[in-house]
Design an enzyme around this catalytic site. Structure first.
Site, PDB file in Angstrom:
ATOM      1  N   CYS A  45      64.492  97.377  38.257  1.00 54.89           N
ATOM      2  CA  CYS A  45      65.870  97.787  38.599  1.00 54.89           C
ATOM      3  C   CYS A  45      65.836  99.312  38.594  1.00 54.89           C
ATOM      4  O   CYS A  45      66.183  99.954  37.614  1.00 54.89           O
ATOM      5  CB  CYS A  45      66.847  97.276  37.545  1.00 54.89           C
ATOM      6  SG  CYS A  45      66.885  95.488  37.425  1.00 54.89           S
ATOM      7  N   PRO A  85      68.909 104.985  40.159  1.00 53.44           N
ATOM      8  CA  PRO A  85      68.487 106.026  41.118  1.00 53.44           C
ATOM      9  C   PRO A  85      67.082 106.583  40.895  1.00 53.44           C
ATOM     10  O   PRO A  85      66.724 107.583  41.511  1.00 53.44           O
ATOM     11  CB  PRO A  85      69.544 107.114  40.912  1.00 53.44           C
ATOM     12  CG  PRO A  85      69.938 106.974  39.471  1.00 53.44           C
ATOM     13  CD  PRO A  85      69.842 105.509  39.142  1.00 53.44           C
ATOM     14  N   LYS A 111      63.855 106.752  35.695  1.00 48.53           N
ATOM     15  CA  LYS A 111      62.727 106.300  34.870  1.00 48.53           C
ATOM     16  C   LYS A 111      61.478 106.092  35.718  1.00 48.53           C
ATOM     17  O   LYS A 111      60.369 106.313  35.241  1.00 48.53           O
ATOM     18  CB  LYS A 111      63.112 105.040  34.102  1.00 48.53           C
ATOM     19  CG  LYS A 111      64.311 105.289  33.183  1.00 48.53           C
ATOM     20  CD  LYS A 111      64.604 104.119  32.278  1.00 48.53           C
ATOM     21  CE  LYS A 111      65.900 104.332  31.529  1.00 48.53           C
ATOM     22  NZ  LYS A 111      67.099 104.213  32.398  1.00 48.53           N
ATOM     23  N   CYS A 123      71.800 100.393  28.774  1.00 49.28           N
ATOM     24  CA  CYS A 123      72.599 101.503  28.224  1.00 49.28           C
ATOM     25  C   CYS A 123      73.875 100.891  27.650  1.00 49.28           C
ATOM     26  O   CYS A 123      74.970 101.345  27.936  1.00 49.28           O
ATOM     27  CB  CYS A 123      72.872 102.589  29.257  1.00 49.28           C
ATOM     28  SG  CYS A 123      73.561 101.995  30.792  1.00 49.28           S
TER      29      CYS A 123
HETATM   30  C1  LIG Z   1      70.801 100.598  34.821  1.00 50.12           C
HETATM   31  S1  LIG Z   1      70.614 100.804  36.520  1.00 50.12           S
HETATM   32  C2  LIG Z   1      68.934 101.351  36.623  1.00 50.12           C
HETATM   33  C3  LIG Z   1      68.737 102.803  36.292  1.00 50.12           C
HETATM   34  C4  LIG Z   1      67.327 103.270  36.624  1.00 50.12           C
HETATM   35  N1  LIG Z   1      66.317 102.473  35.969  1.00 50.12           N
HETATM   36  C5  LIG Z   1      67.110 104.729  36.251  1.00 50.12           C
HETATM   37  O1  LIG Z   1      66.579 105.012  35.175  1.00 50.12           O
HETATM   38  O2  LIG Z   1      67.458 105.598  37.044  1.00 50.12           O
HETATM   39  C6  LIG Z   1      70.489  99.145  37.053  1.00 50.12           C
HETATM   40  C7  LIG Z   1      70.104  98.962  38.509  1.00 50.12           C
HETATM   41  O3  LIG Z   1      69.815  97.584  38.704  1.00 50.12           O
HETATM   42  C8  LIG Z   1      70.109  97.247  40.028  1.00 50.12           C
HETATM   43  N2  LIG Z   1      70.162  95.774  40.064  1.00 50.12           N
HETATM   44  C9  LIG Z   1      71.133  94.946  39.624  1.00 50.12           C
HETATM   45  N3  LIG Z   1      70.765  93.663  39.762  1.00 50.12           N
HETATM   46  C10 LIG Z   1      69.520  93.672  40.291  1.00 50.12           C
HETATM   47  C11 LIG Z   1      68.597  92.655  40.672  1.00 50.12           C
HETATM   48  N4  LIG Z   1      68.900  91.353  40.532  1.00 50.12           N
HETATM   49  N5  LIG Z   1      67.415  93.027  41.197  1.00 50.12           N
HETATM   50  C12 LIG Z   1      67.108  94.340  41.350  1.00 50.12           C
HETATM   51  N6  LIG Z   1      67.939  95.343  41.014  1.00 50.12           N
HETATM   52  C13 LIG Z   1      69.125  95.009  40.486  1.00 50.12           C
HETATM   53  C14 LIG Z   1      71.401  97.977  40.299  1.00 50.12           C
HETATM   54  O4  LIG Z   1      71.568  98.183  41.698  1.00 50.12           O
HETATM   55  C15 LIG Z   1      71.176  99.289  39.541  1.00 50.12           C
HETATM   56  O5  LIG Z   1      70.685 100.276  40.416  1.00 50.12           O
END
Ligand SMILES: C[S@@+](CC[C@H](N)C(=O)[O-])C[C@H]1O[C@@H](n2cnc3c(N)ncnc32)[C@H](O)[C@@H]1O
Length: 441
Positions: A251, A254, A257, A372
């Protein structure tokens, strides 16, 4: 034809109205910022963030002052009054200017018949000062359910966490270790007249004394630093990365990580997924700025058939979608948007993602689960539920960590005023049966 110019407070009222109807600030604010002059932009942002941050407390006050509910068509005046109360209570602006300009904004919103009421309410608010909040939730400016849930879950930490949510978070940077050391960059900041100090726990983190635009940061465009909270930076050290590993960031958008992992270790084979195609663009921009590479795909990570080629991963980062309850100080609209019943649904999505992705991890491989959030339902309870069903999983978070609270199934960080956000990390290793035999023979 010239665009109709709405006063700043009227624009802010429309944004707060949109958020109270379920739109996020990150969706509602950008078009509003485009409507105001350059000089007014930071003020509009401050009004909208501040009104969301203090929304529940301001609403408590407004209820005591607004004796009759407004007609449906006049309800835009409620957010207008909330914005004005925010300014009276928290912005240090001259009271008379707040009152006069809000009355003016009321007229511009097509509600001249309510100008007298707005004037009377704000003059009384100015004269009488803020009334005693009617409840603890109002005093702490959070929805009742959030206060109760946190109090129940964290009897020793709930109040400090809620108080920290009401203070703007610091601006924290991650130094790109490929381009220089943290000390070097601290020197560059000092030369640029930007006050800063090293973060306590993240080895490449720098916290600025005051937030500033990234265009003021030396070498930002060349990838010398990125903006990332300290808690988010801790992820990389938990993954125990080494060159040549095949890594999944499930996931990723943006991409904070993803980039941190690639900066930390040469030669990773990084696959970065995100369900939201438009958000992957942000990952691409971040990778480009930092001169890094990853294979990006827009996919639902839980639907393996849609993206997985069957080659297992050495490392997986599962930074799941969550309530965001640990980052409310940066996203105060969460207080208005999140509902108690959302949490169970999120927990289901989180456990499902963990179950699915576990099967893509190599024996001996490591998965870091991150949120988070500060709600156990999304954090250690997910890990406990998972562990019950998976004998081949071992909890392997190092026990010499200097940060966070040990929950027995992962580490919980709470948001701290003047320091890091709220976060949760668990580390799961897939036991390699061949290793086991080796160690018992
Ligand atoms: C907490 S944010 C991730 C932040 C990112 N890891 C960072 O450090 O910049 C969660 C992300 O999960 C994505 N997401 C939600 N459900 C998902 C899924 N089933 N498969 C892939 N991505 C998913 C959302 O679009 C969102 O961008």
């Amino acid at each position: 034809m010239a665009r109709q110019h709405l006063p700043l407070r009227a624009v802010a009222a429309r944004v707060i109205h949109a958020v109270s109807e379920g739109q996020s600030l990150s969706d509602a604010l950008p078009p509003a910022l485009a409507q105001v002059s350059d000089d007014e932009r930071s003020q509009l942002q401050a009004f909208c963030f501040g009104t969301c941050r203090w929304y529940h407390r301001l609403q408590g006050e407004l209820q005591t002052r607004l004796h009759k509910p407004l007609r449906k068509g006049d309800r835009i005046v409620v957010p207008l009054l909330l914005v004005a109360l925010f300014q009276l209570r928290h912005s240090g602006q001259a009271d008379y200017a707040v009152v006069n300009e809000t009355v003016e904004a009321c007229r511009s919103l097509g509600k001249p018949h309510l100008a007298g009421l707005v004037n009377a309410i704000l003059r009384a608010a100015q004269r009488e000062g803020e009334p005693e909040p009617a409840s603890e939730a109002a005093a702490l400016s959070h929805p009742e359910w959030m206060v109760e849930k946190l109090r129940h879950n964290w009897p020793d930490h709930w109040r400090a966490a809620l108080e920290a949510n009401n203070v703007q978070g610091p601006m924290t940077l991650r130094v790109n270790r490929r381009q220089g050391s943290r000390d070097d960059y601290l020197g560059q900041l000092a030369d640029a007249g930007i006050g800063a100090h090293p973060t306590r726990f993240a080895t490449y983190g720098i916290q600025l004394d005051k937030p500033c635009g990234v265009d003021r940061l030396p070498g930002f465009e060349d990838g010398q630093v990125s903006v990332q909270d300290e808690a988010a930076q801790l992820c990389t050290q938990l993954l125990d990365l080494s060159p040549g590993q095949r890594v999944l960031d499930a996931c990723a958008a943006p991409g904070g990580k993803t980039c941190a992992m690639l900066e930390a270790t040469d030669g990773l084979e990084m696959v970065a997924l995100d369900q939201a195609d438009h958000r992957l663009q942000r990952v691409r921009e971040n990778l480009d700025r930092l001169g890094l590479n990853a294979q990006l795909a827009a996919a639902d990570a839980a639907n393996l058939d849609g993206w997985w080629d069957g080659q297992p991963f050495d490392r997986i980062l599962l930074d799941v979608p969550c309530s965001g309850s640990g980052v409310i100080r940066r996203h105060p609209d969460i207080k208005l948007l999140r509902r108690e019943q959302d949490i169970a649904g999120l927990a289901q999505v989180q456990l499902n993602l963990l179950e699915r992705l576990w099967s893509t991890l190599k024996p001996g491989g490591r998965l870091v689960y991150a949120t988070c959030s500060v709600f156990p339902q999304e954090n250690h309870r997910i890990i406990q539920r998972f562990m019950k069903a998976h004998e081949e999983a071992a909890l392997t978070l190092p026990d010499d960590l200097a940060w966070g609270l040990d929950t027995g199934a992962g580490r919980q960080l709470f948001p701290e005023t003047g320091s890091h956000d709220g976060f949760f990390y668990a580390c799961l290793t897939r036991i390699d049966p061949t290793d086991n035999q080796a160690s018992t023979s």
